[in-house]
Design a protein around this motif. Structure first.
Motif, mmCIF file in Angstrom:
data_model
loop_
_atom_site.group_PDB
_atom_site.id
_atom_site.type_symbol
_atom_site.label_atom_id
_atom_site.label_comp_id
_atom_site.label_asym_id
_atom_site.label_seq_id
_atom_site.Cartn_x
_atom_site.Cartn_y
_atom_site.Cartn_z
ATOM 1 N N LEU A 75 -0.667 -9.562 19.255
ATOM 2 C CA LEU A 75 -1.809 -8.954 19.917
ATOM 3 C C LEU A 75 -1.403 -7.561 20.398
ATOM 4 C CD1 LEU A 75 -2.997 -12.041 21.994
ATOM 5 C CD2 LEU A 75 -3.945 -11.166 19.853
ATOM 6 N N PRO A 76 -2.389 -6.749 20.718
ATOM 7 C CA PRO A 76 -2.070 -5.385 21.189
ATOM 8 C C PRO A 76 -1.126 -5.381 22.390
ATOM 9 C CG PRO A 76 -4.391 -5.565 20.677
ATOM 10 C CD PRO A 76 -3.823 -6.961 20.576
ATOM 11 N N ASP A 77 -1.135 -6.447 23.175
ATOM 12 C CA ASP A 77 -0.237 -6.483 24.339
ATOM 13 C C ASP A 77 1.146 -7.025 23.992
ATOM 14 O OD1 ASP A 77 -0.584 -9.163 24.025
ATOM 15 O OD2 ASP A 77 -1.541 -9.512 25.953
ATOM 16 N N GLN A 116 0.832 -1.199 0.000
ATOM 17 C CA GLN A 116 0.000 0.000 0.000
ATOM 18 C C GLN A 116 0.873 1.258 0.000
ATOM 19 O OE1 GLN A 116 -2.521 -0.752 3.443
ATOM 20 N NE2 GLN A 116 -4.250 -0.821 2.085
ATOM 21 N N PRO A 117 0.603 2.137 -0.908
ATOM 22 C CA PRO A 117 1.359 3.396 -0.963
ATOM 23 C C PRO A 117 0.799 4.409 0.023
ATOM 24 C CG PRO A 117 -0.196 3.310 -2.765
ATOM 25 C CD PRO A 117 -0.366 2.020 -1.982
ATOM 26 N N SER A 118 -0.020 3.940 0.922
ATOM 27 C CA SER A 118 -0.719 4.822 1.840
ATOM 28 C C SER A 118 0.230 5.672 2.678
ATOM 29 C CB SER A 118 -1.604 3.998 2.769
ATOM 30 O OG SER A 118 -2.095 4.820 3.804
ATOM 31 N N ALA A 119 -0.123 6.918 2.834
ATOM 32 C CA ALA A 119 0.666 7.824 3.654
ATOM 33 C C ALA A 119 0.057 7.954 5.043
ATOM 34 C CB ALA A 119 0.756 9.194 3.003
ATOM 35 N N THR A 120 -1.098 7.345 5.220
ATOM 36 C CA THR A 120 -1.770 7.459 6.509
ATOM 37 C C THR A 120 -1.172 6.500 7.523
ATOM 38 O OG1 THR A 120 -3.432 5.835 5.895
ATOM 39 C CG2 THR A 120 -3.929 8.115 5.411
ATOM 40 N N HIS A 121 -0.412 5.536 7.022
ATOM 41 C CA HIS A 121 0.164 4.532 7.902
ATOM 42 C C HIS A 121 1.646 4.811 8.105
ATOM 43 C CE1 HIS A 121 -1.867 1.153 9.713
ATOM 44 N NE2 HIS A 121 -0.757 0.474 9.702
ATOM 45 N N ALA A 122 1.975 5.489 9.173
ATOM 46 C CA ALA A 122 3.370 5.837 9.428
ATOM 47 C C ALA A 122 4.166 4.629 9.896
ATOM 48 C CB ALA A 122 3.459 6.944 10.463
ATOM 49 N N ASP A 123 3.471 3.689 10.512
ATOM 50 C CA ASP A 123 4.144 2.497 11.015
ATOM 51 C C ASP A 123 4.583 1.632 9.846
ATOM 52 O OD1 ASP A 123 3.180 -0.403 12.934
ATOM 53 O OD2 ASP A 123 5.118 0.557 12.654
ATOM 54 N N THR A 124 5.865 1.388 9.741
ATOM 55 C CA THR A 124 6.376 0.662 8.587
ATOM 56 C C THR A 124 6.616 -0.813 8.864
ATOM 57 O OG1 THR A 124 8.613 1.317 9.186
ATOM 58 C CG2 THR A 124 7.469 2.672 7.573
ATOM 59 N N THR A 125 6.327 -1.247 10.075
ATOM 60 C CA THR A 125 6.530 -2.663 10.368
ATOM 61 C C THR A 125 5.505 -3.502 9.619
ATOM 62 O OG1 THR A 125 5.078 -2.677 12.284
ATOM 63 C CG2 THR A 125 7.390 -2.128 12.658
ATOM 64 N N GLU A 126 5.872 -4.737 9.363
ATOM 65 C CA GLU A 126 5.008 -5.636 8.620
ATOM 66 C C GLU A 126 4.069 -6.388 9.556
ATOM 67 O OE1 GLU A 126 5.264 -6.518 5.205
ATOM 68 O OE2 GLU A 126 6.587 -4.828 4.844
ATOM 69 N N THR A 127 4.247 -6.172 10.833
ATOM 70 C CA THR A 127 3.479 -6.950 11.797
ATOM 71 C C THR A 127 2.007 -6.575 11.786
ATOM 72 O OG1 THR A 127 5.406 -7.073 13.230
ATOM 73 C CG2 THR A 127 3.291 -7.621 14.211
ATOM 74 N N TYR A 128 1.188 -7.596 11.682
ATOM 75 C CA TYR A 128 -0.250 -7.378 11.728
ATOM 76 C C TYR A 128 -0.739 -7.571 13.152
ATOM 77 C CZ TYR A 128 -5.211 -7.865 10.931
ATOM 78 O OH TYR A 128 -6.563 -7.700 10.984
ATOM 79 N N THR A 129 -1.474 -6.603 13.653
ATOM 80 C CA THR A 129 -2.002 -6.711 15.004
ATOM 81 C C THR A 129 -3.405 -7.313 14.966
ATOM 82 O OG1 THR A 129 -0.739 -4.783 15.701
ATOM 83 C CG2 THR A 129 -2.550 -5.462 17.113
ATOM 84 N N PHE A 130 -3.561 -8.414 15.644
ATOM 85 C CA PHE A 130 -4.853 -9.091 15.670
ATOM 86 C C PHE A 130 -5.724 -8.553 16.792
ATOM 87 C CE2 PHE A 130 -2.366 -11.915 13.165
ATOM 88 C CZ PHE A 130 -3.265 -12.591 12.355
ATOM 89 N N ASP A 131 -7.017 -8.591 16.550
ATOM 90 C CA ASP A 131 -7.972 -8.211 17.573
ATOM 91 C C ASP A 131 -8.219 -9.429 18.465
ATOM 92 O OD1 ASP A 131 -10.068 -7.483 19.128
ATOM 93 O OD2 ASP A 131 -11.512 -7.305 17.490
ATOM 94 N N PRO A 132 -7.832 -9.347 19.735
ATOM 95 C CA PRO A 132 -7.994 -10.506 20.629
ATOM 96 C C PRO A 132 -9.436 -11.001 20.675
ATOM 97 C CG PRO A 132 -6.782 -8.738 21.706
ATOM 98 C CD PRO A 132 -7.310 -8.175 20.419
ATOM 99 N N GLY A 133 -10.374 -10.101 20.490
ATOM 100 C CA GLY A 133 -11.775 -10.491 20.547
ATOM 101 C C GLY A 133 -12.208 -11.349 19.370
ATOM 102 N N SER A 134 -11.401 -11.329 18.306
ATOM 103 C CA SER A 134 -11.747 -12.112 17.126
ATOM 104 C C SER A 134 -11.068 -13.473 17.135
ATOM 105 C CB SER A 134 -11.357 -11.347 15.854
ATOM 106 O OG SER A 134 -9.954 -11.302 15.722
ATOM 107 N N LEU A 135 -10.262 -13.725 18.157
ATOM 108 C CA LEU A 135 -9.540 -14.993 18.217
ATOM 109 C C LEU A 135 -10.077 -15.858 19.355
ATOM 110 C CD1 LEU A 135 -5.866 -13.708 17.846
ATOM 111 C CD2 LEU A 135 -7.382 -14.516 16.047
#
Ligand SMILES: [Zn+2]
Length: 80
Positions: free
Chosen positions: A49-51, A3-22
């Motif tokens: 996860l967020p933690d 994504q060429p998005s400029a709204t996402h400053a975080d450049t890490t590839e890590t996807y954060t999962f929503d604990p409530g969906s797991l």
């Protein structure tokens, strides 16, 4: 596709999962966070996860995540 998005400053590839969906098994790393497969045991680190806890997935899903954006992951979750 990256994504060429400029709204996402975080450049890490890590996807954060929503604990409530797991499920608890998925949060514990006992089941793939995407497809719920428990065997073979998911070993690929596909996000966290967020933690900061690591979320694991099977090799197939890890490849999907590696080649798609997080939005696609959400779709994969919704498809199940
Ligand atoms: Zn999987």
């Amino acid at each position: 596709m990256r994504q060429p998005s400029a709204t996402h400053a975080d450049t890490t590839e890590t996807y954060t999962f929503d604990p409530g969906s797991l499920s608890s098994a998925q949060r514990m790393g006992d089941a793939c966070a995407i497809c719920h497969t428990k065997w073979p045991r998911p070993r690929a680190r596909i996000g966290e996860l967020p933690d900061g806890a690591t979320v694991f997935g099977c090799r197939e899903c890890a490849e999907i995540i590696a080649s798609h954006t997080s939005r696609t992951v959400t779709h994969a979750l919704a498809a199940h």
